[in-house]
Design a protein around this motif. Structure first.
Motif, PDB file in Angstrom:
ATOM      1  N   ASP A 156       1.044  -1.288  -0.030  1.00 41.67           N
ATOM      2  CA  ASP A 156      -0.154   0.010   0.057  1.00 41.67           C
ATOM      3  C   ASP A 156       0.870   1.246  -0.117  1.00 41.67           C
ATOM      4  O   ASP A 156       2.088   0.954  -0.188  1.00 41.67           O
ATOM      5  N   GLN A 162      -0.859  -5.843   2.377  1.00 39.72           N
ATOM      6  CA  GLN A 162      -2.421  -6.168   2.660  1.00 39.72           C
ATOM      7  C   GLN A 162      -2.821  -7.444   2.263  1.00 39.72           C
ATOM      8  O   GLN A 162      -2.442  -8.260   1.438  1.00 39.72           O
ATOM      9  N   ASN A 164      -6.531  -9.257   2.415  1.00 39.83           N
ATOM     10  CA  ASN A 164      -8.006  -9.017   2.107  1.00 39.83           C
ATOM     11  C   ASN A 164      -8.411  -7.772   2.287  1.00 39.83           C
ATOM     12  O   ASN A 164      -9.163  -7.585   3.010  1.00 39.83           O
ATOM     13  N   THR A 166      -6.914  -5.618   4.104  1.00 40.19           N
ATOM     14  CA  THR A 166      -6.303  -4.955   5.529  1.00 40.19           C
ATOM     15  C   THR A 166      -4.808  -4.756   5.707  1.00 40.19           C
ATOM     16  O   THR A 166      -4.132  -5.819   5.255  1.00 40.19           O
ATOM     17  N   VAL A 168      -1.260  -4.552   7.037  1.00 40.61           N
ATOM     18  CA  VAL A 168      -0.678  -5.326   8.194  1.00 40.61           C
ATOM     19  C   VAL A 168       0.589  -4.956   8.557  1.00 40.61           C
ATOM     20  O   VAL A 168       1.737  -4.649   7.913  1.00 40.61           O
ATOM     21  N   GLY A 248      -6.499  -8.402  12.694  1.00 47.15           N
ATOM     22  CA  GLY A 248      -7.652  -7.717  12.068  1.00 47.15           C
ATOM     23  C   GLY A 248      -7.984  -8.185  10.976  1.00 47.15           C
ATOM     24  O   GLY A 248      -8.929  -7.377  10.135  1.00 47.15           O
ATOM     25  N   VAL A 249      -7.474  -9.141  10.261  1.00 43.02           N
ATOM     26  CA  VAL A 249      -7.700  -9.512   8.829  1.00 43.02           C
ATOM     27  C   VAL A 249      -8.654 -10.459   8.736  1.00 43.02           C
ATOM     28  O   VAL A 249      -8.994 -11.289   9.482  1.00 43.02           O
ATOM     29  N   ARG A 250      -9.566 -10.190   7.866  1.00 39.70           N
ATOM     30  CA  ARG A 250     -10.974 -10.977   7.583  1.00 39.70           C
ATOM     31  C   ARG A 250     -10.562 -11.948   6.953  1.00 39.70           C
ATOM     32  O   ARG A 250      -9.763 -12.061   5.743  1.00 39.70           O
ATOM     33  N   HIS A 256     -13.266 -12.989  10.703  1.00 37.99           N
ATOM     34  CA  HIS A 256     -12.019 -12.819  11.290  1.00 37.99           C
ATOM     35  C   HIS A 256     -11.310 -14.046  11.385  1.00 37.99           C
ATOM     36  O   HIS A 256     -11.724 -15.011  11.532  1.00 37.99           O
TER      37      HIS A 256
END
Length: 257
Positions: A156, A162, A164, A166, A168, A248-250, A256
């Motif tokens: 990013d 990232q 999914n 989110t 990291v 916090g990753v789905r 989660h």
């Protein structure tokens, strides 16, 4: 003449109940025969039982694994012996993001090839199983970044991986390393893993096989176990726990991980 005394005092090596070969060995090597039947024989048998027990333990339950390179620094240093839990994924559980795993890289990181002389391979396997020698060149230790179905992108605008969607933050990375100098955008097929080293600038990992058949994905079936503990040297004794960086990753389905 006292025949009873003669029978009592005669040489035991002439005992008619012993065969000629046995009498000959006893006569020439009496001291060696005594040692083999005494404490040396017991010590040898005990040592053999210990080795067999350790090999069985290493094969089925927990195996010491000698770290051969700096690709996982600072989590794992060259010369560390980590204890690999071989039962971690045997009862329905599966590798999770953040786990440090040992796996057989044949078919993903290295080509399937002839493993050479069977006797030499067996000797190396015994040494590696006891943590005395470096593992086979086809065995690797890396951290799981993506599991089946995950969409993993690098990077990013802040240089983070990232998963999914989110971003990291990876606290385990080697100081001064970026998450990756190699951009990638992949979806991990079901039943496989996307794995990277913690010392990204010195790690040959999934990124190096993006253009290969399979794209560097490691089949879950090739995972030997999860690295749980640094057992040696004693000054490095500590847990190798999975990272909370992925909390916090789905999952691809929305939940989660």
């Amino acid at each position: 003449m006292d025949t009873e005394a003669q029978h009592t005092e005669r040489d035991p090596s002439a005992d008619p109940d012993q065969g000629p070969a046995q009498r000959s060995r006893s006569a020439r090597f009496p001291a060696l025969a005594g040692h083999l039947e005494g404490p040396w024989r017991k010590a040898g048998a005990l040592l053999a039982l210990c080795v067999v027990f350790l090999l069985l333990l290493s094969h089925f339950v927990v195996q010491p694994f000698l770290i051969p390179s700096g690709s996982m620094e600072p989590t794992l240093n060259v010369g560390d012996r980590v204890l690999v839990d071989k039962l971690a994924y045997r009862f329905g559980d599966a590798p999770r993001r953040g786990d440090v795993v040992v796996f057989d890289g044949r078919g993903s990181f290295v080509q399937e090839t002839d493993q050479g002389n069977p006797l030499g391979r067996a000797v190396r396997s015994v040494g590696a199983a006891l943590g005395l020698t470096e593992p086979a060149e086809t065995d690797f230790v890396k951290r799981v970044i993506g599991t089946g179905g995950d969409h993993v992108v690098c990077c990013d605008r802040r240089g983070r991986i990232q998963v999914n969607g989110t971003a990291v933050d990876e606290p385990y990375l080697h100081p001064g390393d970026s998450p990756s100098q190699v951009p990638f955008d992949i979806v991990v097929p079901d039943g496989t893993l996307w794995v990277l080293g913690d010392h990204r600038s010195r790690s040959s990992d999934a990124r190096d096989h993006l253009g290969d058949p399979g794209g560097g994905m490691v089949p879950v079936s090739r995972v030997i176990g999860r690295a749980d503990l640094v057992g040696w040297p004693l000054g490095r004794w500590r847990s190798v726990a999975g990272s909370g960086a992925f909390a916090g990753v789905r999952d691809p389905g929305g939940g989660h991980g």
